[in-house]
Design an enzyme around this catalytic site. Sequence first.
Site, PDB file in Angstrom:
ATOM      1  N   CYS A  91      -6.302   2.347  -0.124  1.00  0.00           N
ATOM      2  CA  CYS A  91      -6.160   1.438   1.012  1.00  0.00           C
ATOM      3  C   CYS A  91      -6.307  -0.018   0.571  1.00  0.00           C
ATOM      4  O   CYS A  91      -7.233  -0.363  -0.177  1.00  0.00           O
ATOM      5  CB  CYS A  91      -7.214   1.775   2.061  1.00  0.00           C
ATOM      6  SG  CYS A  91      -7.216   0.667   3.491  1.00  0.00           S
TER       7      CYS A  91
ATOM      8  N   CYS B  82       0.259   6.290   7.015  1.00  0.00           N
ATOM      9  CA  CYS B  82      -0.960   5.858   7.697  1.00  0.00           C
ATOM     10  C   CYS B  82      -0.636   4.966   8.891  1.00  0.00           C
ATOM     11  O   CYS B  82       0.296   4.170   8.854  1.00  0.00           O
ATOM     12  CB  CYS B  82      -1.853   5.114   6.708  1.00  0.00           C
ATOM     13  SG  CYS B  82      -3.380   4.459   7.426  1.00  0.00           S
TER      14      CYS B  82
ATOM     15  N   PHE C 259     -22.437 -14.458  25.009  1.00  0.00           N
ATOM     16  CA  PHE C 259     -21.984 -13.268  24.284  1.00  0.00           C
ATOM     17  C   PHE C 259     -22.358 -13.444  22.809  1.00  0.00           C
ATOM     18  O   PHE C 259     -21.522 -13.349  21.911  1.00  0.00           O
ATOM     19  CB  PHE C 259     -20.484 -13.043  24.440  1.00  0.00           C
ATOM     20  CG  PHE C 259     -20.031 -12.876  25.869  1.00  0.00           C
ATOM     21  CD1 PHE C 259     -20.107 -11.638  26.495  1.00  0.00           C
ATOM     22  CD2 PHE C 259     -19.541 -13.953  26.587  1.00  0.00           C
ATOM     23  CE1 PHE C 259     -19.686 -11.486  27.816  1.00  0.00           C
ATOM     24  CE2 PHE C 259     -19.120 -13.818  27.905  1.00  0.00           C
ATOM     25  CZ  PHE C 259     -19.198 -12.574  28.532  1.00  0.00           C
TER      26      PHE C 259
ATOM     27  N   GLN D  37     -18.231  -9.416  12.691  1.00  0.00           N
ATOM     28  CA  GLN D  37     -16.891  -9.875  12.327  1.00  0.00           C
ATOM     29  C   GLN D  37     -16.366  -9.024  11.172  1.00  0.00           C
ATOM     30  O   GLN D  37     -17.107  -8.642  10.276  1.00  0.00           O
ATOM     31  CB  GLN D  37     -16.914 -11.350  11.938  1.00  0.00           C
ATOM     32  CG  GLN D  37     -17.331 -12.290  13.059  1.00  0.00           C
ATOM     33  CD  GLN D  37     -16.338 -12.343  14.215  1.00  0.00           C
ATOM     34  OE1 GLN D  37     -15.172 -11.962  14.078  1.00  0.00           O
ATOM     35  NE2 GLN D  37     -16.798 -12.824  15.358  1.00  0.00           N
TER      36      GLN D  37
ATOM     37  N   CYS E  41       0.845  -1.204   0.000  1.00  0.00           N
ATOM     38  CA  CYS E  41       0.000   0.000   0.000  1.00  0.00           C
ATOM     39  C   CYS E  41       0.876   1.249   0.000  1.00  0.00           C
ATOM     40  O   CYS E  41       1.797   1.373   0.809  1.00  0.00           O
ATOM     41  CB  CYS E  41      -0.906   0.004   1.230  1.00  0.00           C
ATOM     42  SG  CYS E  41      -1.982   1.448   1.345  1.00  0.00           S
TER      43      CYS E  41
ATOM     44  N   CYS F  91     -10.797 -12.686  20.843  1.00  0.00           N
ATOM     45  CA  CYS F  91     -10.072 -11.668  20.070  1.00  0.00           C
ATOM     46  C   CYS F  91      -8.877 -11.135  20.852  1.00  0.00           C
ATOM     47  O   CYS F  91      -8.287 -10.121  20.475  1.00  0.00           O
ATOM     48  CB  CYS F  91     -11.009 -10.523  19.684  1.00  0.00           C
ATOM     49  SG  CYS F  91     -11.781  -9.687  21.098  1.00  0.00           S
TER      50      CYS F  91
ATOM     51  N   CYS G 152      -1.955   0.194   9.512  1.00  0.00           N
ATOM     52  CA  CYS G 152      -1.247  -1.085   9.404  1.00  0.00           C
ATOM     53  C   CYS G 152       0.114  -0.977  10.082  1.00  0.00           C
ATOM     54  O   CYS G 152       0.752   0.075  10.061  1.00  0.00           O
ATOM     55  CB  CYS G 152      -1.049  -1.480   7.940  1.00  0.00           C
ATOM     56  SG  CYS G 152      -2.582  -1.865   7.070  1.00  0.00           S
TER      57      CYS G 152
END
Length: 397
Positions: A133, A56, A260, A233, A50, A354, A59
């Site tokens: 992006c 940016c 959850f 997700q 990118c 996560c 990432c």
Amino acid sequence: MKIESITHLGMGRAEDGTLVPRVLPGETIELTDDGARVIEPSAARVSPPCRHFKACGGCAMQHASDSFVADWKASNVAKSLAAHGIDAHIQGVDTSPTNSRRRAKFSGRRTKKAALVGFHARASDTIVEIPDCQLISPALKATLPALNELTKIAGSRKGEVAMTVTESSSGPDIRVEADKELTEELRIELADWANAHSIARLVWRDEPVVTINVPVQSFDGIRVLPPPGAFLQATVQGENALQSAVKQIVGKAAKVIDLFAGSGTFSLPLARNAEVHAVEGEKVMMDALDRGWRDTRGLKLVTTETRDLFRRPMLPDELDKFDAAVIDPPRAGAEAQIAEIASSKLKIVAMVSCNPVTFARDARTLIDAGFEMGAVTVVDQFRWSPHTEVVCAFTRQ
């Protein structure tokens, strides 16, 4: 200066402990005013795909090969588990492709004559425009010019506008957070903007402005209308990988409890073969799940319960009614709920997480209660970032 290792956040650690971004283990570097100059590069170093990577902050790892990033993420999970005395088998890393993120939170700021929309630079309030992006889906990328106009309408020179955009089957689903008061005049202007740009739904903070087309999501082919800003997700590919793993873990269980549960990511697909009781702290999510179930033919019974599982976890006598449990807590994990599962008679648990750190903590509790831990699958929906998700089976006799 030699880089010895890389942290779980993607920072290179030099011999003297100095942390340096965008370098790799084994590299020899020279520190500069804007970062580091690589003198001897690693074999894993690649050209960032990118053009926005240097400016940016979205990432962290585009300078590393795909195989290096996958190994690094698997290693982070293994280290978190090892810290709790767990030697687990990491069976693979399922990485979502480029341009697959279907949801992103953009920042916007008005300028003297126009507006800026994009992501923040690393550790900065500066907004970097990201027209090329490599993370976001083509549908999200196509909204950027419209978001620029929205920033001019909703923003001010003093503060930022936050715009969470979710791709849906009927167009962009957008939630705006801004300092401006939602006056009747502004509401009309926003509705005109939404109509002009084929926006499916526009919400100002938590107040609906206009719904032109219902922004439906599909969970394994089951249509659901999540509430504005509800958890989803990040990629379809990642969602499919997690659903597939959870289905395999649950197997032929006739009664499943989904803790959850969100808007039904796992509950509804599992209801094709099992009765499911879905539990979630947000009533609007339970309502969305219930509507999705009622509007879909051929599913087995799905019941819902709005309950704060941090303050009031499901107790063993409640859990013992089920053949299997699915649990997908937020980053804080589910320490209290896992303790009750450990004390129950449940024999099958599909845990999705996560956060490898809290996953490891909760896994230790289940292992100590007699559960056997299966192989861990790493699901990388946040390509080139430090963020990592895992799914794993826990079973006992």
